[in-house]
Each structure stands twice: as structure tokens, then as C-alpha cells.
Motif scaffolding. Sequence first.
Motif, PDB file in Angstrom:
ATOM      1  N   TYR A  59       0.838  -1.196   0.000  1.00  0.00           N
ATOM      2  CA  TYR A  59       0.000   0.000   0.000  1.00  0.00           C
ATOM      3  C   TYR A  59       0.872   1.244   0.000  1.00  0.00           C
ATOM      4  CZ  TYR A  59      -3.653  -3.323   1.116  1.00  0.00           C
ATOM      5  OH  TYR A  59      -4.508  -4.393   1.078  1.00  0.00           O
ATOM      6  N   LEU A  60       1.018   1.838  -1.173  1.00  0.00           N
ATOM      7  CA  LEU A  60       1.819   3.047  -1.323  1.00  0.00           C
ATOM      8  C   LEU A  60       1.129   4.194  -0.584  1.00  0.00           C
ATOM      9  CD1 LEU A  60       4.303   4.314  -2.667  1.00  0.00           C
ATOM     10  CD2 LEU A  60       2.858   4.837  -4.644  1.00  0.00           C
ATOM     11  N   CYS A 111      23.505 -26.783  -9.841  1.00  0.00           N
ATOM     12  CA  CYS A 111      22.061 -26.941 -10.050  1.00  0.00           C
ATOM     13  C   CYS A 111      21.358 -25.649  -9.639  1.00  0.00           C
ATOM     14  CB  CYS A 111      21.525 -28.104  -9.214  1.00  0.00           C
ATOM     15  SG  CYS A 111      22.242 -29.691  -9.680  1.00  0.00           S
ATOM     16  N   THR A 112      20.238 -25.345 -10.296  1.00  0.00           N
ATOM     17  CA  THR A 112      19.536 -24.103 -10.013  1.00  0.00           C
ATOM     18  C   THR A 112      18.056 -24.356  -9.747  1.00  0.00           C
ATOM     19  OG1 THR A 112      19.056 -23.695 -12.344  1.00  0.00           O
ATOM     20  CG2 THR A 112      21.092 -22.733 -11.464  1.00  0.00           C
ATOM     21  N   ALA A 113      17.457 -23.409  -9.039  1.00  0.00           N
ATOM     22  CA  ALA A 113      16.012 -23.381  -8.813  1.00  0.00           C
ATOM     23  C   ALA A 113      15.605 -21.920  -8.786  1.00  0.00           C
ATOM     24  CB  ALA A 113      15.640 -24.074  -7.503  1.00  0.00           C
ATOM     25  N   SER A 114      14.384 -21.638  -9.205  1.00  0.00           N
ATOM     26  CA  SER A 114      13.913 -20.251  -9.284  1.00  0.00           C
ATOM     27  C   SER A 114      12.496 -20.127  -8.746  1.00  0.00           C
ATOM     28  CB  SER A 114      13.923 -19.760 -10.738  1.00  0.00           C
ATOM     29  OG  SER A 114      15.214 -19.803 -11.276  1.00  0.00           O
ATOM     30  N   ASP A 115      12.165 -18.916  -8.322  1.00  0.00           N
ATOM     31  CA  ASP A 115      10.801 -18.598  -7.929  1.00  0.00           C
ATOM     32  C   ASP A 115      10.558 -17.119  -8.201  1.00  0.00           C
ATOM     33  OD1 ASP A 115       8.229 -19.144  -7.045  1.00  0.00           O
ATOM     34  OD2 ASP A 115       8.710 -18.831  -4.935  1.00  0.00           O
ATOM     35  N   GLN A 116       9.286 -16.770  -8.253  1.00  0.00           N
ATOM     36  CA  GLN A 116       8.886 -15.384  -8.539  1.00  0.00           C
ATOM     37  C   GLN A 116       7.731 -14.996  -7.640  1.00  0.00           C
ATOM     38  OE1 GLN A 116       8.432 -14.102 -12.697  1.00  0.00           O
ATOM     39  NE2 GLN A 116       6.423 -13.345 -12.143  1.00  0.00           N
ATOM     40  N   ILE A 117       7.690 -13.738  -7.275  1.00  0.00           N
ATOM     41  CA  ILE A 117       6.596 -13.169  -6.506  1.00  0.00           C
ATOM     42  C   ILE A 117       6.211 -11.851  -7.158  1.00  0.00           C
ATOM     43  CG2 ILE A 117       8.138 -11.993  -4.895  1.00  0.00           C
ATOM     44  CD1 ILE A 117       6.113 -12.476  -2.680  1.00  0.00           C
ATOM     45  N   THR A 118       4.920 -11.567  -7.190  1.00  0.00           N
ATOM     46  CA  THR A 118       4.461 -10.275  -7.699  1.00  0.00           C
ATOM     47  C   THR A 118       4.029  -9.423  -6.526  1.00  0.00           C
ATOM     48  OG1 THR A 118       3.764 -11.253  -9.799  1.00  0.00           O
ATOM     49  CG2 THR A 118       2.818  -9.102  -9.222  1.00  0.00           C
ATOM     50  N   VAL A 119       4.537  -8.200  -6.498  1.00  0.00           N
ATOM     51  CA  VAL A 119       4.136  -7.233  -5.488  1.00  0.00           C
ATOM     52  C   VAL A 119       3.208  -6.250  -6.195  1.00  0.00           C
ATOM     53  CG1 VAL A 119       4.880  -5.467  -3.857  1.00  0.00           C
ATOM     54  CG2 VAL A 119       6.278  -7.527  -4.197  1.00  0.00           C
ATOM     55  N   PHE A 120       1.919  -6.336  -5.832  1.00  0.00           N
ATOM     56  CA  PHE A 120       0.926  -5.435  -6.398  1.00  0.00           C
ATOM     57  C   PHE A 120       0.941  -4.145  -5.593  1.00  0.00           C
ATOM     58  CE2 PHE A 120      -0.494  -9.707  -7.406  1.00  0.00           C
ATOM     59  CZ  PHE A 120      -0.767  -9.597  -8.761  1.00  0.00           C
ATOM     60  N   VAL A 121       1.100  -3.038  -6.277  1.00  0.00           N
ATOM     61  CA  VAL A 121       1.138  -1.744  -5.589  1.00  0.00           C
ATOM     62  C   VAL A 121      -0.216  -1.080  -5.734  1.00  0.00           C
ATOM     63  CG1 VAL A 121       2.191   0.543  -5.532  1.00  0.00           C
ATOM     64  CG2 VAL A 121       3.610  -1.481  -5.911  1.00  0.00           C
ATOM     65  N   GLU A 122      -0.783  -0.704  -4.594  1.00  0.00           N
ATOM     66  CA  GLU A 122      -2.034   0.034  -4.583  1.00  0.00           C
ATOM     67  C   GLU A 122      -1.768   1.380  -3.913  1.00  0.00           C
ATOM     68  OE1 GLU A 122      -6.629  -0.325  -3.076  1.00  0.00           O
ATOM     69  OE2 GLU A 122      -5.449  -2.151  -3.315  1.00  0.00           O
ATOM     70  N   ASP A 123      -1.942   2.432  -4.674  1.00  0.00           N
ATOM     71  CA  ASP A 123      -1.716   3.785  -4.147  1.00  0.00           C
ATOM     72  C   ASP A 123      -2.927   4.184  -3.308  1.00  0.00           C
ATOM     73  OD1 ASP A 123      -1.097   6.416  -3.622  1.00  0.00           O
ATOM     74  OD2 ASP A 123      -0.623   6.924  -5.704  1.00  0.00           O
ATOM     75  N   VAL A 124      -2.737   4.266  -2.004  1.00  0.00           N
ATOM     76  CA  VAL A 124      -3.838   4.580  -1.092  1.00  0.00           C
ATOM     77  C   VAL A 124      -3.688   5.984  -0.504  1.00  0.00           C
ATOM     78  CG1 VAL A 124      -4.354   2.177  -0.548  1.00  0.00           C
ATOM     79  CG2 VAL A 124      -2.663   3.418   0.837  1.00  0.00           C
ATOM     80  N   GLY A 167      -7.620   0.825   1.230  1.00  0.00           N
ATOM     81  CA  GLY A 167      -7.826   0.894  -0.209  1.00  0.00           C
ATOM     82  C   GLY A 167      -9.236   1.298  -0.572  1.00  0.00           C
ATOM     83  N   LYS A 168      -9.433   1.511  -1.860  1.00  0.00           N
ATOM     84  CA  LYS A 168     -10.743   1.883  -2.369  1.00  0.00           C
ATOM     85  C   LYS A 168     -11.707   0.712  -2.221  1.00  0.00           C
ATOM     86  CE  LYS A 168      -8.692   5.064  -5.657  1.00  0.00           C
ATOM     87  NZ  LYS A 168      -8.435   5.380  -7.057  1.00  0.00           N
ATOM     88  N   CYS A 169     -12.966   1.015  -2.054  1.00  0.00           N
ATOM     89  CA  CYS A 169     -13.975  -0.029  -1.842  1.00  0.00           C
ATOM     90  C   CYS A 169     -14.130  -0.950  -3.051  1.00  0.00           C
ATOM     91  CB  CYS A 169     -15.326   0.604  -1.489  1.00  0.00           C
ATOM     92  SG  CYS A 169     -15.308   1.394   0.153  1.00  0.00           S
ATOM     93  N   ASN A 170     -13.741  -0.526  -4.199  1.00  0.00           N
ATOM     94  CA  ASN A 170     -13.853  -1.356  -5.395  1.00  0.00           C
ATOM     95  C   ASN A 170     -12.483  -1.828  -5.876  1.00  0.00           C
ATOM     96  OD1 ASN A 170     -12.843   1.052  -6.295  1.00  0.00           O
ATOM     97  ND2 ASN A 170     -14.295   1.303  -7.980  1.00  0.00           N
ATOM     98  N   SER A 171     -11.471  -1.817  -4.992  1.00  0.00           N
ATOM     99  CA  SER A 171     -10.105  -2.165  -5.408  1.00  0.00           C
ATOM    100  C   SER A 171      -9.905  -3.672  -5.417  1.00  0.00           C
ATOM    101  CB  SER A 171      -9.088  -1.513  -4.466  1.00  0.00           C
ATOM    102  OG  SER A 171      -9.127  -2.167  -3.210  1.00  0.00           O
ATOM    103  N   SER A 172      -8.763  -4.075  -5.952  1.00  0.00           N
ATOM    104  CA  SER A 172      -8.430  -5.497  -6.026  1.00  0.00           C
ATOM    105  C   SER A 172      -8.211  -6.097  -4.644  1.00  0.00           C
ATOM    106  CB  SER A 172      -7.181  -5.698  -6.877  1.00  0.00           C
ATOM    107  OG  SER A 172      -6.089  -5.006  -6.286  1.00  0.00           O
ATOM    108  N   SER A 173      -7.947  -5.254  -3.633  1.00  0.00           N
ATOM    109  CA  SER A 173      -7.722  -5.787  -2.292  1.00  0.00           C
ATOM    110  C   SER A 173      -9.025  -5.888  -1.513  1.00  0.00           C
ATOM    111  CB  SER A 173      -6.732  -4.904  -1.534  1.00  0.00           C
ATOM    112  OG  SER A 173      -7.258  -3.594  -1.392  1.00  0.00           O
ATOM    113  N   ALA A 174     -10.156  -5.501  -2.124  1.00  0.00           N
ATOM    114  CA  ALA A 174     -11.453  -5.587  -1.439  1.00  0.00           C
ATOM    115  C   ALA A 174     -11.757  -7.035  -1.095  1.00  0.00           C
ATOM    116  CB  ALA A 174     -12.564  -5.015  -2.328  1.00  0.00           C
ATOM    117  N   ARG A 175     -12.342  -7.208   0.073  1.00  0.00           N
ATOM    118  CA  ARG A 175     -12.606  -8.596   0.534  1.00  0.00           C
ATOM    119  C   ARG A 175     -13.897  -9.022  -0.021  1.00  0.00           C
ATOM    120  NH1 ARG A 175     -10.051  -7.958   6.502  1.00  0.00           N
ATOM    121  NH2 ARG A 175      -8.367  -6.749   5.738  1.00  0.00           N
TER     122      ARG A 175
END
Length: 175
Positions: A59-60, A111-124, A167-175
Motif C-alpha cells: 500500500y503506497l 544446479c539451479t532453482a527459481s521462484d517469482q513473486i508479484t508485489v501489487f502496488v495500490e496507491d492509497v 484501499g478503495k472499496c472497489n479495489s483489487s484488495s477488497a474482501r
Amino acid sequence: DGLGWLWNNGETTKAISTNQPGNYDVTVFYQNACENRASAVLSNYDNLIVNLGNDVVFYLGYYISPLTITANTIGDVTNYSWNTGENSSSISIFPTQTTAYSVTITDINGCTASDQITVFVEDVRCGKKNDKIIICHILPSNPIKVQQLCIDESAVNSHLLHGDYIGKCNSSSAR
């Protein structure tokens, strides 16, 4: 080529096959009564695994500290290589836009292994100076009815305690 072979596990063949870790010694017997010895060490290497966890929302405007992403690993890791250019087991980020972060780990065998994570930024951020936080307020008397508020950061925790969310009531983080 020798005339005979004797392994420390009792085998008498030129080559042995095993998947058990340990020290393996062989004595090779030659025609002229000479012998030669050799050793091999077979190590048991665990599967190399890395896990960055689930995607997260940053949450920015609400977070004033960087977010730390840690590579949780299994195996004998010798190198970390992040898409940010860093090479430690964790990174600290302060993203301003949604970003995917990835790490590749390497063990002593290459030997190698990889992983990825997405950090969603929501400007609040809200308010004339962007110094307040957007909250979706759920009315206790009517939980179906929600109301977007712009409040001081000091009031955020009390709102979160009674079911509101950042966050906004219609945001992606809304429950």
C-alpha cells in the motif's frame, strides 16, 4: 584394464551402481601383481528448492518502511541471483508500481532453482497533500453498505480492527 577389482562394499565388478551416499574405495589388481587404489565420495544432495511466498499487496502511502522479500530455501545454496541485480538471501524494496521479483539460486553442483513473486502496488494516498490514507469503511449497522473514507494514518489501525480495509472499496484488495 585390470584383472580384478575389489570395492570396499565387497563388489568385485569393474563398476558399481549405487544411490547411497558414502565413501567408495576400489583396489584394481593387475597381471604383474601390482595394484592401484582409487576413491570416490558420493554425497547426498537434497533437492534444491526456493520459495518466495505468495504474491502481496504493497500500500503506497501507508507503508513507510521497505518491504523485505526473503528466499526460503532447501539445499546447499551457494549463490542468489535476483532480477534486481542483488545477490543476497533477501532484498528490501519500496515499489511504486506493480512489479514481479524473481530469484535464481545455485548449489555447489551448479544446479539451479527459481521462484517469482508479484508485489501489487495500490496507491492509497489521499488528501490535498497525499498525507492521508484511503479506507473502505464497512458500516456496522449495515455491512452490505460500504463507504470510502480519507483518514489520517493514526486512525487506520482502529478502522482495521472493526473490519474496514485499506484501499478503495472497489479495489483489487477488497474482501
